[in-house]
Design a protein around this motif. Sequence first.
Motif, PDB file in Angstrom:
ATOM      1  N   ASN A  75     125.273  53.285 -15.350  1.00  0.00           N
ATOM      2  CA  ASN A  75     124.568  54.341 -14.626  1.00  0.00           C
ATOM      3  C   ASN A  75     124.149  53.861 -13.253  1.00  0.00           C
ATOM      4  N   THR A 150     122.522  59.161 -12.386  1.00  0.00           N
ATOM      5  CA  THR A 150     121.401  59.807 -13.084  1.00  0.00           C
ATOM      6  C   THR A 150     120.314  60.204 -12.093  1.00  0.00           C
ATOM      7  N   PRO A 165     121.730  62.728 -16.623  1.00  0.00           N
ATOM      8  CA  PRO A 165     122.865  62.617 -15.705  1.00  0.00           C
ATOM      9  C   PRO A 165     122.834  63.728 -14.666  1.00  0.00           C
TER      10      PRO A 165
END
Length: 222
Positions: A75, A150, A165
Motif C-alpha cells: 500500500n 489508500t 483503498p
Amino acid sequence: MCGRFTITDPIEEIMERYYASIAEGYEYKPNYNAAPMQFIPTIIGSKDGNRLGSLRWGLVPNWAKDEKIGNKMINARAETLTEKPAFKRLISSKRCIIPCSGFYEWKKDGSVKQPMRILMKDDSIFSLAGLYDTWIDPEGNKLSTCTIITTEPNSLMADIHDRMPVILRPQDEADWLNKESDKESVLRLLSPHEADEMIAYKVDSAVGNVRNNNEELIREVS
C-alpha cells in the motif's frame, strides 16, 4: 490498509468495462482472495489504448537492491505519495488501475477480528488506484510490480478500519490512466469514495488463509 480483495467477473466484462485489450501472454482467472505477492489483474494506459495484464502486488522500486522490499510496499498512503522515494516519481507517469469486485477488511470487535467484505451496492466492478514499477535483477530479469493507494476512511469504512483503498470514480479513470495528465490534478482524485454507494457485510474467517480461494469466501454470514 488494503490487504485482500476479489475480482471474480468474466474477463469479457472487465475488458468491456475498461475498453481494454489483453496483454500478450496474460491468462485471467477469477480470484476470491487476492493477496500480496500474487500476480493480480491490472489496467495500464498506453498510446495504443488500455491493456489488461498482471503485475505482482507489492511494489519493488527500480532502485531496490532486493525484491523482498515488495512485502512492505503493498500500500501507498495518498497523503505522503509525493514525499516517499518509492512513490514520488511514479505518480507522474506510472499509474494503474486494479479492477475489483470487492475488498476485505477486518473489523475489531473486542478481542475478535471479524472479516468484512466491502463492495458497491450495485455489485459492479470498481477501480482501485495503483502505481507500478519495473525492477531488474542482477541477471537482467524483469519484475513488474504494483501498490494500491489508500486514503482516509469514509463514513462506512470508519466503523471498520482507519484506512481504505482509493476508489476512482468512473469519470476519473481515463485521467488517471493518461500519462499526460497533470500530477496535481490526479493527486486531487485520491479521496475517500462516497459511502452511500457502498455496502459491507460479514464473511467467514476462512478468508484469513490465503490458501482458501473459492466462492464460499464471499458469502454473507450471520
